[in-house]
Design a protein around this motif. Sequence first.
Motif, PDB file in Angstrom:
ATOM      1  N   LYS A 197     -37.734 -10.031 -59.618  1.00  0.00           N
ATOM      2  CA  LYS A 197     -37.604 -10.471 -58.225  1.00  0.00           C
ATOM      3  C   LYS A 197     -37.007  -9.365 -57.364  1.00  0.00           C
ATOM      4  CE  LYS A 197     -35.301 -14.006 -55.463  1.00  0.00           C
ATOM      5  NZ  LYS A 197     -34.330 -15.098 -55.473  1.00  0.00           N
ATOM      6  N   ARG A 198     -35.995  -8.683 -57.883  1.00  0.00           N
ATOM      7  CA  ARG A 198     -35.351  -7.605 -57.138  1.00  0.00           C
ATOM      8  C   ARG A 198     -36.327  -6.450 -56.911  1.00  0.00           C
ATOM      9  NH1 ARG A 198     -32.907  -2.941 -58.612  1.00  0.00           N
ATOM     10  NH2 ARG A 198     -33.000  -3.482 -60.808  1.00  0.00           N
ATOM     11  N   LEU A 199     -37.067  -6.072 -57.935  1.00  0.00           N
ATOM     12  CA  LEU A 199     -38.022  -4.974 -57.796  1.00  0.00           C
ATOM     13  C   LEU A 199     -39.151  -5.338 -56.836  1.00  0.00           C
ATOM     14  CD1 LEU A 199     -38.202  -3.695 -61.476  1.00  0.00           C
ATOM     15  CD2 LEU A 199     -37.015  -2.655 -59.545  1.00  0.00           C
ATOM     16  N   LYS A 200     -39.585  -6.605 -56.865  1.00  0.00           N
ATOM     17  CA  LYS A 200     -40.644  -7.052 -55.954  1.00  0.00           C
ATOM     18  C   LYS A 200     -40.172  -6.985 -54.504  1.00  0.00           C
ATOM     19  CE  LYS A 200     -43.787 -10.835 -55.021  1.00  0.00           C
ATOM     20  NZ  LYS A 200     -44.084 -12.238 -55.213  1.00  0.00           N
ATOM     21  N   SER A 201     -38.921  -7.425 -54.246  1.00  0.00           N
ATOM     22  CA  SER A 201     -38.404  -7.384 -52.873  1.00  0.00           C
ATOM     23  C   SER A 201     -38.231  -5.938 -52.401  1.00  0.00           C
ATOM     24  CB  SER A 201     -37.087  -8.150 -52.763  1.00  0.00           C
ATOM     25  OG  SER A 201     -36.065  -7.460 -53.429  1.00  0.00           O
ATOM     26  N   LYS A 202     -37.862  -5.037 -53.317  1.00  0.00           N
ATOM     27  CA  LYS A 202     -37.753  -3.626 -52.955  1.00  0.00           C
ATOM     28  C   LYS A 202     -39.126  -3.062 -52.598  1.00  0.00           C
ATOM     29  CE  LYS A 202     -35.118  -0.732 -55.140  1.00  0.00           C
ATOM     30  NZ  LYS A 202     -34.388   0.071 -56.137  1.00  0.00           N
ATOM     31  N   ARG A 203     -40.148  -3.437 -53.373  1.00  0.00           N
ATOM     32  CA  ARG A 203     -41.513  -2.956 -53.117  1.00  0.00           C
ATOM     33  C   ARG A 203     -42.005  -3.476 -51.771  1.00  0.00           C
ATOM     34  NH1 ARG A 203     -43.938   0.993 -53.347  1.00  0.00           N
ATOM     35  NH2 ARG A 203     -43.136   1.301 -55.428  1.00  0.00           N
ATOM     36  N   ASN A 204     -41.733  -4.761 -51.460  1.00  0.00           N
ATOM     37  CA  ASN A 204     -42.152  -5.343 -50.185  1.00  0.00           C
ATOM     38  C   ASN A 204     -41.497  -4.615 -49.012  1.00  0.00           C
ATOM     39  OD1 ASN A 204     -43.769  -7.206 -51.433  1.00  0.00           O
ATOM     40  ND2 ASN A 204     -42.268  -8.873 -51.326  1.00  0.00           N
ATOM     41  N   LEU A 205     -40.216  -4.331 -49.135  1.00  0.00           N
ATOM     42  CA  LEU A 205     -39.491  -3.635 -48.065  1.00  0.00           C
ATOM     43  C   LEU A 205     -40.034  -2.211 -47.892  1.00  0.00           C
ATOM     44  CD1 LEU A 205     -37.184  -4.165 -46.084  1.00  0.00           C
ATOM     45  CD2 LEU A 205     -35.635  -3.119 -47.740  1.00  0.00           C
ATOM     46  N   SER A 206     -40.341  -1.559 -49.012  1.00  0.00           N
ATOM     47  CA  SER A 206     -40.890  -0.206 -48.971  1.00  0.00           C
ATOM     48  C   SER A 206     -42.250  -0.194 -48.287  1.00  0.00           C
ATOM     49  CB  SER A 206     -41.009   0.331 -50.396  1.00  0.00           C
ATOM     50  OG  SER A 206     -41.646   1.572 -50.399  1.00  0.00           O
ATOM     51  N   ASP A 207     -43.101  -1.171 -48.622  1.00  0.00           N
ATOM     52  CA  ASP A 207     -44.430  -1.268 -47.999  1.00  0.00           C
ATOM     53  C   ASP A 207     -44.298  -1.518 -46.493  1.00  0.00           C
ATOM     54  OD1 ASP A 207     -45.592  -0.824 -50.422  1.00  0.00           O
ATOM     55  OD2 ASP A 207     -46.039  -2.949 -50.830  1.00  0.00           O
ATOM     56  N   LYS A 208     -43.376  -2.392 -46.126  1.00  0.00           N
ATOM     57  CA  LYS A 208     -43.176  -2.712 -44.714  1.00  0.00           C
ATOM     58  C   LYS A 208     -42.792  -1.458 -43.932  1.00  0.00           C
ATOM     59  CE  LYS A 208     -40.352  -6.165 -43.918  1.00  0.00           C
ATOM     60  NZ  LYS A 208     -39.114  -6.918 -43.641  1.00  0.00           N
ATOM     61  N   LYS A 209     -41.891  -0.657 -44.497  1.00  0.00           N
ATOM     62  CA  LYS A 209     -41.450   0.553 -43.807  1.00  0.00           C
ATOM     63  C   LYS A 209     -42.563   1.601 -43.797  1.00  0.00           C
ATOM     64  CE  LYS A 209     -36.522   0.049 -44.346  1.00  0.00           C
ATOM     65  NZ  LYS A 209     -35.267   0.735 -44.667  1.00  0.00           N
ATOM     66  N   ALA A 210     -43.365   1.655 -44.852  1.00  0.00           N
ATOM     67  CA  ALA A 210     -44.465   2.623 -44.905  1.00  0.00           C
ATOM     68  C   ALA A 210     -45.517   2.294 -43.852  1.00  0.00           C
ATOM     69  CB  ALA A 210     -45.081   2.635 -46.295  1.00  0.00           C
ATOM     70  N   ASN A 211     -45.715   0.999 -43.555  1.00  0.00           N
ATOM     71  CA  ASN A 211     -46.706   0.577 -42.558  1.00  0.00           C
ATOM     72  C   ASN A 211     -46.253   0.896 -41.130  1.00  0.00           C
ATOM     73  OD1 ASN A 211     -48.497  -0.347 -44.442  1.00  0.00           O
ATOM     74  ND2 ASN A 211     -47.690  -2.444 -44.420  1.00  0.00           N
ATOM     75  N   ARG A 212     -45.001   1.214 -40.929  1.00  0.00           N
ATOM     76  CA  ARG A 212     -44.501   1.542 -39.588  1.00  0.00           C
ATOM     77  C   ARG A 212     -44.856   2.974 -39.177  1.00  0.00           C
ATOM     78  NH1 ARG A 212     -38.409  -0.627 -40.444  1.00  0.00           N
ATOM     79  NH2 ARG A 212     -38.876  -2.851 -40.570  1.00  0.00           N
ATOM     80  N   LYS A 213     -45.149   3.808 -40.161  1.00  0.00           N
ATOM     81  CA  LYS A 213     -45.420   5.224 -39.871  1.00  0.00           C
ATOM     82  C   LYS A 213     -46.762   5.367 -39.176  1.00  0.00           C
ATOM     83  CE  LYS A 213     -42.919   6.995 -43.868  1.00  0.00           C
ATOM     84  NZ  LYS A 213     -43.061   7.687 -45.150  1.00  0.00           N
TER      85      LYS A 213
END
Length: 135
Positions: free
Chosen positions: A114-130
Amino acid sequence: MYDKDALLQELTFKAVRSSGAGGQHVNKVSSKVELAFNLFESEIFNEDLKERLIKKLQSRLTKEGTLMLQCDESRSQHKNKELVIKRFFELIERSLTVPKKRIPTKIPRAVIKKRLKSKRNLSDKKANRKRPNLD
Protein backbone atom coordinates in the motif's frame (compact mmCIF):
# COMPACT_ATOMS: atom_id res chain seq x y z
CA MET A 1 12.55 -11.39 46.02
CA TYR A 2 13.25 -9.64 49.35
CA ASP A 3 11.83 -9.63 52.86
CA LYS A 4 9.85 -6.46 53.58
CA ASP A 5 9.87 -7.00 57.35
CA ALA A 6 13.66 -7.37 57.41
CA LEU A 7 13.96 -4.31 55.19
CA LEU A 8 11.82 -2.31 57.64
CA GLN A 9 14.36 -3.15 60.36
CA GLU A 10 17.11 -1.46 58.34
CA LEU A 11 15.23 1.83 58.00
CA THR A 12 15.92 4.70 60.36
CA PHE A 13 13.32 7.37 61.07
CA LYS A 14 13.65 10.86 62.43
CA ALA A 15 10.83 13.21 63.36
CA VAL A 16 11.49 16.91 62.83
CA ARG A 17 9.48 20.09 62.77
CA SER A 18 7.81 20.89 59.48
CA SER A 19 8.98 24.01 57.72
CA GLY A 20 6.85 26.68 56.16
CA ALA A 21 3.88 28.73 57.22
CA GLY A 22 1.51 27.50 59.87
CA GLY A 23 -0.13 28.35 63.14
CA GLN A 24 1.01 27.74 66.67
CA HIS A 25 0.68 23.98 66.15
CA VAL A 26 3.63 23.89 63.71
CA ASN A 27 5.98 25.52 66.17
CA LYS A 28 5.58 22.89 68.87
CA VAL A 29 4.99 19.56 67.08
CA SER A 30 7.52 17.42 65.19
CA SER A 31 5.20 15.89 62.61
CA LYS A 32 7.55 15.68 59.61
CA VAL A 33 9.13 12.24 59.23
CA GLU A 34 12.47 11.62 57.52
CA LEU A 35 13.38 8.10 56.40
CA ALA A 36 16.99 7.06 55.80
CA PHE A 37 18.11 3.79 54.20
CA ASN A 38 21.76 2.94 53.63
CA LEU A 39 21.84 0.90 50.45
CA PHE A 40 25.56 0.11 50.55
CA GLU A 41 25.35 -1.47 54.03
CA SER A 42 22.07 -3.30 53.43
CA GLU A 43 22.14 -7.06 53.94
CA ILE A 44 18.69 -7.68 52.42
CA PHE A 45 19.67 -7.31 48.76
CA ASN A 46 22.27 -9.40 46.94
CA GLU A 47 24.93 -7.76 44.78
CA ASP A 48 22.88 -7.91 41.56
CA LEU A 49 19.87 -6.23 43.15
CA LYS A 50 22.12 -3.63 44.79
CA GLU A 51 23.68 -2.79 41.43
CA ARG A 52 20.26 -2.37 39.86
CA LEU A 53 19.07 -0.17 42.75
CA ILE A 54 22.21 1.95 42.63
CA LYS A 55 21.81 2.44 38.89
CA LYS A 56 18.10 3.36 39.11
CA LEU A 57 18.35 5.51 42.27
CA GLN A 58 21.66 7.14 41.36
CA SER A 59 20.30 10.69 41.48
CA ARG A 60 18.57 10.14 44.83
CA LEU A 61 21.45 8.59 46.77
CA THR A 62 23.96 10.53 48.85
CA LYS A 63 27.71 9.96 48.44
CA GLU A 64 27.55 7.50 51.34
CA GLY A 65 24.82 5.51 49.56
CA THR A 66 21.95 6.67 51.74
CA LEU A 67 18.46 7.08 50.33
CA MET A 68 16.59 9.91 52.05
CA LEU A 69 12.81 10.35 51.89
CA GLN A 70 10.63 12.73 53.85
CA CYS A 71 6.93 13.37 54.33
CA ASP A 72 5.13 16.28 55.96
CA GLU A 73 1.74 16.04 54.24
CA SER A 74 -0.27 15.24 57.35
CA ARG A 75 -0.40 16.83 60.79
CA SER A 76 -0.04 13.35 62.26
CA GLN A 77 3.45 11.95 62.70
CA HIS A 78 2.11 8.37 62.47
CA LYS A 79 0.31 9.09 59.18
CA ASN A 80 3.46 10.69 57.77
CA LYS A 81 5.48 7.63 58.79
CA GLU A 82 3.02 5.32 57.04
CA LEU A 83 3.11 7.48 53.90
CA VAL A 84 6.90 7.64 53.75
CA ILE A 85 7.16 3.84 54.22
CA LYS A 86 4.63 3.30 51.46
CA ARG A 87 6.57 5.64 49.14
CA PHE A 88 9.82 3.87 49.99
CA PHE A 89 8.46 0.43 49.09
CA GLU A 90 6.93 1.75 45.85
CA LEU A 91 10.27 3.29 44.92
CA ILE A 92 12.13 0.04 45.63
CA GLU A 93 9.55 -2.01 43.65
CA ARG A 94 9.78 0.33 40.64
CA SER A 95 13.57 0.26 40.75
CA LEU A 96 13.78 -3.53 40.90
CA THR A 97 11.39 -4.26 38.04
CA VAL A 98 13.17 -5.38 34.90
CA PRO A 99 11.57 -3.87 31.79
CA LYS A 100 10.38 -6.32 29.14
CA LYS A 101 12.61 -6.63 26.10
CA ARG A 102 10.83 -5.16 23.12
CA ILE A 103 10.34 -7.57 20.25
CA PRO A 104 10.06 -5.65 16.97
CA THR A 105 7.06 -6.71 14.92
CA LYS A 106 7.27 -7.55 11.23
CA ILE A 107 5.55 -5.10 8.89
CA PRO A 108 2.76 -6.90 6.99
CA ARG A 109 3.24 -7.34 3.25
CA ALA A 110 -0.08 -5.58 2.46
CA VAL A 111 1.06 -2.46 4.33
CA ILE A 112 4.33 -2.35 2.39
CA LYS A 113 2.46 -2.76 -0.93
CA LYS A 114 0.00 0.00 0.00
CA ARG A 115 2.82 2.40 0.87
CA LEU A 116 4.70 1.70 -2.36
CA LYS A 117 1.50 2.09 -4.41
CA SER A 118 0.76 5.49 -2.84
CA LYS A 119 4.35 6.58 -3.52
CA ARG A 120 4.01 5.51 -7.17
CA ASN A 121 0.69 7.40 -7.50
CA LEU A 122 2.22 10.58 -6.06
CA SER A 123 5.25 10.22 -8.35
CA ASP A 124 3.02 9.81 -11.42
CA LYS A 125 0.94 12.83 -10.41
CA LYS A 126 4.04 15.01 -10.13
CA ALA A 127 5.48 13.66 -13.40
CA ASN A 128 2.24 14.63 -15.21
CA ARG A 129 2.69 18.26 -14.09
CA LYS A 130 5.86 18.69 -16.15
CA ARG A 131 5.85 20.12 -19.63
CA PRO A 132 5.75 17.43 -22.25
CA ASN A 133 8.98 16.72 -24.11
CA LEU A 134 8.25 17.61 -27.80
CA ASP A 135 11.50 16.41 -29.38
